[in-house]
Write a protein that holds these residues in place. Structure first.
Motif, PDB file in Angstrom:
ATOM      1  N   ASP A  20       7.949  40.613  26.433  1.00 29.95           N
ATOM      2  CA  ASP A  20       8.938  41.352  25.373  1.00 29.95           C
ATOM      3  C   ASP A  20       9.324  42.817  25.819  1.00 29.95           C
ATOM      4  O   ASP A  20      10.320  43.355  25.549  1.00 29.95           O
ATOM      5  CB  ASP A  20       8.102  41.499  24.021  1.00 29.95           C
ATOM      6  N   ARG A  21       8.498  43.362  26.896  1.00 27.67           N
ATOM      7  CA  ARG A  21       8.551  44.751  27.189  1.00 27.67           C
ATOM      8  C   ARG A  21       9.671  44.883  28.378  1.00 27.67           C
ATOM      9  O   ARG A  21      10.175  45.816  28.924  1.00 27.67           O
ATOM     10  CB  ARG A  21       7.522  45.147  28.037  1.00 27.67           C
ATOM     11  N   LEU A  22      10.050  43.569  28.929  1.00 29.27           N
ATOM     12  CA  LEU A  22      11.123  43.837  30.025  1.00 29.27           C
ATOM     13  C   LEU A  22      12.671  43.575  29.810  1.00 29.27           C
ATOM     14  O   LEU A  22      12.891  42.379  29.191  1.00 29.27           O
ATOM     15  CB  LEU A  22      10.594  42.415  31.155  1.00 29.27           C
ATOM     16  N   PHE A  23      13.482  44.540  29.834  1.00 28.70           N
ATOM     17  CA  PHE A  23      14.826  44.308  29.586  1.00 28.70           C
ATOM     18  C   PHE A  23      15.460  44.184  31.182  1.00 28.70           C
ATOM     19  O   PHE A  23      15.176  45.038  31.889  1.00 28.70           O
ATOM     20  CB  PHE A  23      15.180  45.661  29.021  1.00 28.70           C
ATOM     21  N   VAL A  24      16.291  43.487  31.314  1.00 33.04           N
ATOM     22  CA  VAL A  24      17.074  42.892  32.611  1.00 33.04           C
ATOM     23  C   VAL A  24      18.404  43.514  32.389  1.00 33.04           C
ATOM     24  O   VAL A  24      19.057  43.474  31.561  1.00 33.04           O
ATOM     25  CB  VAL A  24      17.172  41.610  32.770  1.00 33.04           C
ATOM     26  N   ALA A  25      18.722  44.584  33.562  1.00 27.02           N
ATOM     27  CA  ALA A  25      19.910  45.631  33.346  1.00 27.02           C
ATOM     28  C   ALA A  25      21.314  44.395  34.096  1.00 27.02           C
ATOM     29  O   ALA A  25      20.888  44.108  35.280  1.00 27.02           O
ATOM     30  CB  ALA A  25      19.993  46.616  34.188  1.00 27.02           C
ATOM     31  N   LEU A  26      21.900  44.085  33.133  1.00 29.93           N
ATOM     32  CA  LEU A  26      23.028  43.525  33.634  1.00 29.93           C
ATOM     33  C   LEU A  26      24.527  44.057  33.939  1.00 29.93           C
ATOM     34  O   LEU A  26      25.115  44.569  33.396  1.00 29.93           O
ATOM     35  CB  LEU A  26      23.461  42.304  32.722  1.00 29.93           C
ATOM     36  N   ASP A  27      24.163  44.682  35.128  1.00 27.70           N
ATOM     37  CA  ASP A  27      25.175  45.512  35.685  1.00 27.70           C
ATOM     38  C   ASP A  27      26.557  44.986  36.384  1.00 27.70           C
ATOM     39  O   ASP A  27      26.437  44.941  37.772  1.00 27.70           O
ATOM     40  CB  ASP A  27      24.487  46.664  36.725  1.00 27.70           C
ATOM     41  N   MET A  28      27.174  44.241  35.381  1.00 31.49           N
ATOM     42  CA  MET A  28      28.270  43.435  35.954  1.00 31.49           C
ATOM     43  C   MET A  28      29.265  43.460  34.781  1.00 31.49           C
ATOM     44  O   MET A  28      29.021  43.703  33.870  1.00 31.49           O
ATOM     45  CB  MET A  28      27.418  41.932  36.146  1.00 31.49           C
ATOM     46  N   VAL A  29      30.439  43.050  35.285  1.00 33.70           N
ATOM     47  CA  VAL A  29      31.543  42.955  34.275  1.00 33.70           C
ATOM     48  C   VAL A  29      31.945  41.500  34.021  1.00 33.70           C
ATOM     49  O   VAL A  29      32.743  41.347  33.208  1.00 33.70           O
ATOM     50  CB  VAL A  29      32.779  43.702  34.687  1.00 33.70           C
ATOM     51  N   GLU A  30      31.517  40.741  34.724  1.00 33.66           N
ATOM     52  CA  GLU A  30      31.881  39.267  34.467  1.00 33.66           C
ATOM     53  C   GLU A  30      31.456  38.763  33.303  1.00 33.66           C
ATOM     54  O   GLU A  30      29.833  38.425  33.501  1.00 33.66           O
ATOM     55  CB  GLU A  30      31.756  38.309  35.552  1.00 33.66           C
ATOM     56  N   LEU A  31      31.880  38.299  32.118  1.00 27.86           N
ATOM     57  CA  LEU A  31      31.248  37.768  31.116  1.00 27.86           C
ATOM     58  C   LEU A  31      30.516  36.452  31.309  1.00 27.86           C
ATOM     59  O   LEU A  31      29.403  36.246  30.631  1.00 27.86           O
ATOM     60  CB  LEU A  31      32.154  37.933  29.749  1.00 27.86           C
ATOM     61  N   ASP A  32      31.225  35.714  31.889  1.00 25.99           N
ATOM     62  CA  ASP A  32      30.612  34.373  32.341  1.00 25.99           C
ATOM     63  C   ASP A  32      29.495  34.283  32.920  1.00 25.99           C
ATOM     64  O   ASP A  32      28.231  33.751  32.615  1.00 25.99           O
ATOM     65  CB  ASP A  32      31.602  33.399  32.802  1.00 25.99           C
ATOM     66  N   ALA A  33      29.347  35.115  33.956  1.00 29.19           N
ATOM     67  CA  ALA A  33      27.972  35.357  34.858  1.00 29.19           C
ATOM     68  C   ALA A  33      26.984  36.014  33.951  1.00 29.19           C
ATOM     69  O   ALA A  33      25.766  35.520  33.984  1.00 29.19           O
ATOM     70  CB  ALA A  33      28.583  36.231  35.938  1.00 29.19           C
ATOM     71  N   ALA A  34      27.241  37.005  33.244  1.00 30.26           N
ATOM     72  CA  ALA A  34      26.521  37.379  32.196  1.00 30.26           C
ATOM     73  C   ALA A  34      25.789  36.494  31.265  1.00 30.26           C
ATOM     74  O   ALA A  34      24.479  36.674  31.040  1.00 30.26           O
ATOM     75  CB  ALA A  34      26.800  38.747  31.503  1.00 30.26           C
ATOM     76  N   GLN A  35      26.389  35.833  30.695  1.00 30.38           N
ATOM     77  CA  GLN A  35      26.230  34.705  29.649  1.00 30.38           C
ATOM     78  C   GLN A  35      25.266  33.783  30.426  1.00 30.38           C
ATOM     79  O   GLN A  35      24.302  33.367  29.756  1.00 30.38           O
ATOM     80  CB  GLN A  35      27.453  33.856  29.153  1.00 30.38           C
ATOM     81  N   LYS A  36      25.488  33.361  31.493  1.00 28.84           N
ATOM     82  CA  LYS A  36      24.835  32.397  32.325  1.00 28.84           C
ATOM     83  C   LYS A  36      23.548  32.862  32.495  1.00 28.84           C
ATOM     84  O   LYS A  36      22.226  32.046  32.467  1.00 28.84           O
ATOM     85  CB  LYS A  36      25.735  31.909  33.441  1.00 28.84           C
ATOM     86  N   LEU A  37      23.420  34.122  33.160  1.00 36.64           N
ATOM     87  CA  LEU A  37      22.163  34.859  33.266  1.00 36.64           C
ATOM     88  C   LEU A  37      21.265  34.824  32.155  1.00 36.64           C
ATOM     89  O   LEU A  37      20.148  34.956  32.116  1.00 36.64           O
ATOM     90  CB  LEU A  37      22.397  36.236  34.148  1.00 36.64           C
ATOM     91  N   ALA A  38      21.836  35.255  30.955  1.00 38.73           N
ATOM     92  CA  ALA A  38      21.269  35.603  29.768  1.00 38.73           C
ATOM     93  C   ALA A  38      20.594  34.208  29.619  1.00 38.73           C
ATOM     94  O   ALA A  38      19.285  34.198  28.934  1.00 38.73           O
ATOM     95  CB  ALA A  38      22.441  35.923  28.643  1.00 38.73           C
ATOM     96  N   ARG A  39      21.339  33.170  29.509  1.00 39.85           N
ATOM     97  CA  ARG A  39      20.887  31.926  29.021  1.00 39.85           C
ATOM     98  C   ARG A  39      19.516  31.483  30.039  1.00 39.85           C
ATOM     99  O   ARG A  39      18.580  31.174  29.478  1.00 39.85           O
ATOM    100  CB  ARG A  39      21.747  30.762  29.054  1.00 39.85           C
ATOM    101  N   SER A  40      19.699  31.644  31.347  1.00 36.91           N
ATOM    102  CA  SER A  40      18.673  31.268  32.257  1.00 36.91           C
ATOM    103  C   SER A  40      17.499  32.155  32.028  1.00 36.91           C
ATOM    104  O   SER A  40      16.404  31.639  32.463  1.00 36.91           O
ATOM    105  CB  SER A  40      19.247  31.372  33.588  1.00 36.91           C
ATOM    106  N   LEU A  41      17.708  33.345  31.397  1.00 36.52           N
ATOM    107  CA  LEU A  41      16.607  34.089  31.308  1.00 36.52           C
ATOM    108  C   LEU A  41      15.807  33.965  30.133  1.00 36.52           C
ATOM    109  O   LEU A  41      14.726  34.629  29.617  1.00 36.52           O
ATOM    110  CB  LEU A  41      16.747  35.608  31.580  1.00 36.52           C
TER     111      LEU A  41
END
Ligand code: C5P
Length: 240
Positions: free
Chosen positions: A4-25
């Motif tokens: 719960d303490r870990l926030f992953v910085a998604l320093d990207m602009v591509e929404l699809d890639a961000a969503q994919k990463l969000a789901r995989s994490l």
């Protein structure tokens, strides 16, 4: 839980890639940090898409304006359902008080819990000399402490700070004040452009509540495994 303490910085602009990463994490990270780059490219609708993945979102937009304007921005941002958002402490006490109030109002409007509202003190890109150039003739460390205490007095929930500031701010601001710490590197990761890094376990031992980690996870061949490994290091630091 350490994850719960870990926030992953998604320093990207591509929404699809961000969503994919969000789901995989899912289940391997406590949340995602998205900032101005993402927001400028994808707007509130993009934020809503990430909130919909059920990851906790740290909306790192660093608002800094007159109190009325920041209140309006925070009210709308809070209504998107982030877990945490931030403003610049240099905006002053009235601005931070207005932000705290507006966060509660915006979240209540949509029946969501109030996000944590935290402050940025001094950007780590600024040196003592840079502060002098803008008329603040105080060492960075003193200014960080001053602004953290002002944020606490103004009713904010915590600050973003560098690893080297954690122990001092924890002692100064008490146990309830949230300390959010970027610049974290496990031993197996490259430091990239971060100059003063700390391991996840040490940062938590020194008093960090949340760690923000980007490239060691987003650039890993298996981001989920990298996040899990960092969560394990956090767990070790949390129980010294
Ligand atoms: O990839 P990395 O782990 O270095 O990413 C760290 C994140 O934390 C980035 O989004 C960066 O902008 C942010 N950050 C930082 N140092 C600060 C404040 C924010 O690295 N002092």
């Amino acid at each position: 839980m350490s994850v719960d303490r870990l926030f992953v910085a998604l320093d990207m602009v591509e929404l699809d890639a961000a969503q994919k990463l969000a789901r995989s994490l899912a289940g391997s990270a406590g949340g995602l940090k998205i900032g101005l780059e993402f927001f400028a490219a994808n707007g509130p609708a993009g934020v809503a898409r990430l909130v919909a993945t059920r990851q906790r979102i740290f909306l790192d937009l660093k608002f800094h304006d007159i109190p009325n304007t920041v209140a309006g921005a925070v009210r709308s941002a809070a209504a998107l359902g982030p877990y945490m958002l931030n403003v610049h402490a240099a905006g002053g006490r009235a601005m931070m008080e207005a932000a705290a109030k507006a966060a509660a109002e915006g979240a209540a409007r949509v029946g969501k819990p109030k996000p944590l509202v935290i402050a940025v003190t001094v950007l780590t890109s600024l040196s003592d000399e840079d502060l002098r150039d803008v008329g603040q003739a105080v060492p960075v460390a003193d200014q960080v402490k001053r602004l953290a205490l002002l944020a606490r007095k103004s009713g904010l929930d915590g600050v973003v700070c560098s690893a080297r500031e954690v122990a001092g701010l924890r002692a100064e601001c008490g146990p309830e004040f949230k300390l959010v710490v970027p610049g974290i590197r496990p031993s197996w990761a490259a430091s990239n452009d971060q100059k003063r890094i700390m391991g996840p376990g040490d940062a938590v031992t020194q008093g960090a509540d949340f760690l923000v980690v980007g490239r060691p996870i987003t650039g890993a061949p298996d981001p989920r495994a990298a996040a899990r490994s960092i969560a394990q290091e956090i767990a070790k630091g949390a129980t010294p």
